[in-house]
Design an enzyme around this catalytic site. Structure first.
Site, PDB file in Angstrom:
ATOM      1  N   LYS A  49      18.130  79.554  95.673  1.00  0.00           N
ATOM      2  CA  LYS A  49      17.107  78.521  95.395  1.00  0.00           C
ATOM      3  C   LYS A  49      15.686  79.093  95.524  1.00  0.00           C
ATOM      4  CE  LYS A  49      16.548  74.073  97.543  1.00  0.00           C
ATOM      5  NZ  LYS A  49      17.161  73.288  98.620  1.00  0.00           N
TER       6      LYS A  49
ATOM      7  N   LYS B 188      17.537  73.694 105.925  1.00  0.00           N
ATOM      8  CA  LYS B 188      17.387  75.064 106.470  1.00  0.00           C
ATOM      9  C   LYS B 188      15.988  75.621 106.220  1.00  0.00           C
ATOM     10  CE  LYS B 188      20.572  76.691 103.853  1.00  0.00           C
ATOM     11  NZ  LYS B 188      21.015  75.425 103.291  1.00  0.00           N
TER      12      LYS B 188
ATOM     13  N   ASP C 123      27.168  77.426 102.578  1.00  0.00           N
ATOM     14  CA  ASP C 123      28.350  76.699 102.118  1.00  0.00           C
ATOM     15  C   ASP C 123      29.549  77.645 102.111  1.00  0.00           C
ATOM     16  OD1 ASP C 123      25.861  75.434 100.561  1.00  0.00           O
ATOM     17  OD2 ASP C 123      27.344  73.887 100.962  1.00  0.00           O
TER      18      ASP C 123
HETATM   19  P1  ADP Z   1      17.879  73.587 102.408  1.00  0.00           P
HETATM   20  O1  ADP Z   1      16.967  74.743 102.606  1.00  0.00           O
HETATM   21  O2  ADP Z   1      18.939  73.520 103.484  1.00  0.00           O
HETATM   22  O3  ADP Z   1      18.501  73.562 101.051  1.00  0.00           O
HETATM   23  P2  ADP Z   1      15.450  72.017 102.497  1.00  0.00           P
HETATM   24  O4  ADP Z   1      14.791  72.523 103.719  1.00  0.00           O
HETATM   25  O5  ADP Z   1      14.927  72.492 101.195  1.00  0.00           O
HETATM   26  O6  ADP Z   1      17.039  72.246 102.564  1.00  0.00           O
HETATM   27  O7  ADP Z   1      15.401  70.421 102.594  1.00  0.00           O
HETATM   28  C1  ADP Z   1      15.891  69.598 101.571  1.00  0.00           C
HETATM   29  C2  ADP Z   1      14.954  68.399 101.412  1.00  0.00           C
HETATM   30  O8  ADP Z   1      15.007  67.594 102.580  1.00  0.00           O
HETATM   31  C3  ADP Z   1      13.503  68.797 101.225  1.00  0.00           C
HETATM   32  O9  ADP Z   1      12.930  67.955 100.264  1.00  0.00           O
HETATM   33  C4  ADP Z   1      12.869  68.553 102.589  1.00  0.00           C
HETATM   34  O10 ADP Z   1      11.517  68.204 102.495  1.00  0.00           O
HETATM   35  C5  ADP Z   1      13.697  67.381 103.100  1.00  0.00           C
HETATM   36  N1  ADP Z   1      13.805  67.380 104.585  1.00  0.00           N
HETATM   37  C6  ADP Z   1      14.311  68.350 105.371  1.00  0.00           C
HETATM   38  N2  ADP Z   1      14.261  68.006 106.674  1.00  0.00           N
HETATM   39  C7  ADP Z   1      13.702  66.761 106.716  1.00  0.00           C
HETATM   40  C8  ADP Z   1      13.360  65.845 107.771  1.00  0.00           C
HETATM   41  N3  ADP Z   1      13.604  66.126 109.055  1.00  0.00           N
HETATM   42  N4  ADP Z   1      12.787  64.659 107.417  1.00  0.00           N
HETATM   43  C9  ADP Z   1      12.542  64.360 106.124  1.00  0.00           C
HETATM   44  N5  ADP Z   1      12.822  65.169 105.083  1.00  0.00           N
HETATM   45  C10 ADP Z   1      13.403  66.355 105.372  1.00  0.00           C
HETATM   46 MG    MG Z   2      16.582  76.321 101.343  1.00  0.00          MG
END
Ligand code: ADP
Ligand code: MG
Length: 266
Positions: free
Chosen positions: A42, A16, A129
Site C-alpha cells: 500500500k 498499523k 495477513d
Molecule cells: P493499516 O496500515 O493497518 O492498513 P491504517 O493505519 O492505514 O491501517 O488505518 C486505516 C484507516 O483507519 C485510516 O484511514 C486511518 O486514519 C483510520 N484509523 C486508524 N486508527 C484509527 C483510530 N484510532 N481512530 C480513527 N481512525 C483510525
Molecule cells: Mg498501512
C-alpha cells in the site's frame, strides 16, 4: 543505548501505519534518531511523516533495471518530520509478482547501507495477513514485535498467525513479542484475554477517534493535529515505555480451531 528495532504487524486496515507513524514521531520528539520502513504494498506507511507518497524501493529498483548495486542511499531514504527518516518498500502491480520479494530486497538494501547501526530506533510497518516469505524478513531484523489488533475475530485471527510466525522465526534469531496494541478500542475486552492466553499483554488501547482519522487525511501526525499533545498521549507514553524496555516473550499461539470456537461465533 542499543538500537531499538520494532516490527509492527497486523491485519490490513487495522491501523498499523497510523500506529507506526505516530510512534516514530513520538520517538523523534523524544530526541531519538528514528527510521520507519513501510513494508506494505500500500506504500502509505510514512505518508503523515513526509506529507507525501515518497518513491518506493520497487520503483527505484525498477528504474535501475533491478541492479541494486547502482542504487544510492538517498534514493530510498527520505527525511520526515521530527527527524524521522522514511523508506517505503512498495509492491508489485496488483495481481503480478510477489510483495514479499520486494520487502526482502528492501531489507537487503538497508543492510548494504548500514542503517541497522545508524539509528536509535527502527520501526518496520508490515502487512500481516500472511507472514510468508519476504514479509517475515523484518522479523529477522527486529528485536521485538508489536501486533496491532482490535476487539474482533478477524484481527485476532491474524494476530494469532503472526504469533505463530514469531515462534518459528525466533528459533533462527528473529524478534520476540512486546505485546498487542488494541486500536479503535476503548477497552481490551477481547484483545486483553487473548494476549494473556498467548503469554503476552495488551500494551495500550487507542480509542476510535475522528481526529486520528482526519490526521491521516491531512497528512499530519497526531502531534500536529493536536499541538497540545493530548491526542498523541498513547504514543508518547508507549514510546517512553519501549525506550525503558518492556518484557519480551515467545508467544504460544492458540490452535486455529480453538480460536474459532472461542471467538468465531460472535
Ligand atoms: P493499516 O496500515 O493497518 O492498513 P491504517 O493505519 O492505514 O491501517 O488505518 C486505516 C484507516 O483507519 C485510516 O484511514 C486511518 O486514519 C483510520 N484509523 C486508524 N486508527 C484509527 C483510530 N484510532 N481512530 C480513527 N481512525 C483510525
Ligand atoms: Mg498501512
Amino acid at each position: 543505548m542499543d538500537m531499538l528495532k520494532i516490527a509492527v504487524y497486523g491485519k490490513g486496515g487495522i491501523g498499523k501505519s497510523t500506529f507506526s507513524s505516530n510512534l516514530s514521531a513520538a520517538f523523534g520528539r523524544a530526541g531519538k534518531k528514528t527510521i520507519q520502513v513501510g513494508c506494505d504494498p500500500k506504500h502509505d506507511s510514512t505518508f503523515t511523516l513526509t506529507g507525501d507518497l515518497i518513491p518506493t524501493v520497487v520503483e527505484v529498483l525498477s528504474a535501475a533495471k533491478f541492479k541494486s548495486d547502482e542504487i544510492e542511499r538517498d534514493e530510498i531514504i527520505f527525511p520526515g518530520k521530527y527527524g524521522v527518516d522514511c523508506v517505503e518498500a512498495g509492491g508489485p502491480p496488483a495481481g503480478a509478482g510477489c510483495g514479499g520479494y520486494v520487502v526482502g530486497e528492501t531489507v537487503k538494501l538497508l543492510e548494504k547501507f548500514g542503517v541497522y547501526n545508524d539509528y536509535d530506533v527502527m520501526v518496520f510497518d508490515v502487512l500481516g495477513d500472511v507472514v510468508c516469505g519476504g514479509f517475515s524478513a523484518p522479523l529477522q531484523h527486529s528485536e521485538q514485535v508489536i501486533i496491532v489488533a482490535t476487539n474482533d475475530f478477524d484481527s485476532i485471527f491474524a494476530a494469532n498467525r503472526i504469533a505463530t510466525a514469531i515462534g518459528i522465526k525466533q528459533r533462527s534469531g528473529g524478534g520476540t513479542l512486546a505485546g498487542i496494541v488494541a486500536n479503535r478500542a476503548s477497552n481490551a475486552e477481547l484483545v486483553g484475554p487473548y494476549a494473556q492466553r498467548i503469554g503476552s499483554v495488551c500494551l495500550t488501547c487507542i480509542p476510535e477517534n475522528d481526529s486520528v482519522r482526519k490526521s491521516r487525511l491531512t497528512a499530519q501526525t497526531v502531534f500536529e493535529q493536536d499541538p497540545s499533545g493530548e491526542l498523541g498521549r498513547p504514543w508518547t507514553a508507549l514510546a517512553a515505555r519501549l525506550l525503558d524496555g518492556v518484557p519480551l516473550v515467545v508467544p504460544t499461539p492458540i490452535p486455529e480451531r480453538e480460536l474459532f470456537k472461542q471467538l468465531g461465533a460472535d
